[in-house]
Design a protein around this motif. Sequence first.
Motif, PDB file in Angstrom:
ATOM      1  N   SER A   3      22.433  11.504  -7.152  1.00 48.46           N
ATOM      2  CA  SER A   3      23.150  11.773  -8.397  1.00 48.46           C
ATOM      3  C   SER A   3      24.631  11.439  -8.223  1.00 48.46           C
ATOM      4  O   SER A   3      25.114  11.298  -7.099  1.00 48.46           O
ATOM      5  N   PRO A   4      25.360  11.309  -9.308  1.00 45.12           N
ATOM      6  CA  PRO A   4      26.794  11.013  -9.181  1.00 45.12           C
ATOM      7  C   PRO A   4      27.549  12.062  -8.371  1.00 45.12           C
ATOM      8  O   PRO A   4      28.452  11.723  -7.595  1.00 45.12           O
ATOM      9  N   ARG A   7      26.716  11.445  -4.681  1.00 39.41           N
ATOM     10  CA  ARG A   7      27.412  10.249  -4.191  1.00 39.41           C
ATOM     11  C   ARG A   7      28.896  10.524  -4.004  1.00 39.41           C
ATOM     12  O   ARG A   7      29.510  10.051  -3.041  1.00 39.41           O
TER      13      ARG A   7
END
Length: 105
Positions: A3-4, A7
């Motif tokens: 997921s953002p 990351r």
Amino acid sequence: MLSPLARAQYGALAYLRWRVFVNGLRSKLGVLELGARTISFAIYALMGIGLGVGVGAAAYMMASRDQWQYFAIVFWVVCVIWQVLPIMLASFGEQFDLGSLCASQ
């Protein structure tokens, strides 16, 4: 896992590790440590490449001379090295003390 947010956390961790590495090079001891790790990595890499080339050459020689009855010896040597060598190399590595994670008393 990708997921953002995850990351971004991976990126922050990579940046933190890079900064710790760069800041460690500011002292003579840090540069010496980098040199020692580089030399030890080169020695271990040469050992691994040498073992691989040696076992490959032994297997090739046995196969080219049609001596398949001795091929099991090469196989067992590879298996023993595969199990013993990582344990021996890890015993010389830096040990992490989990007691440092506890709060000061």
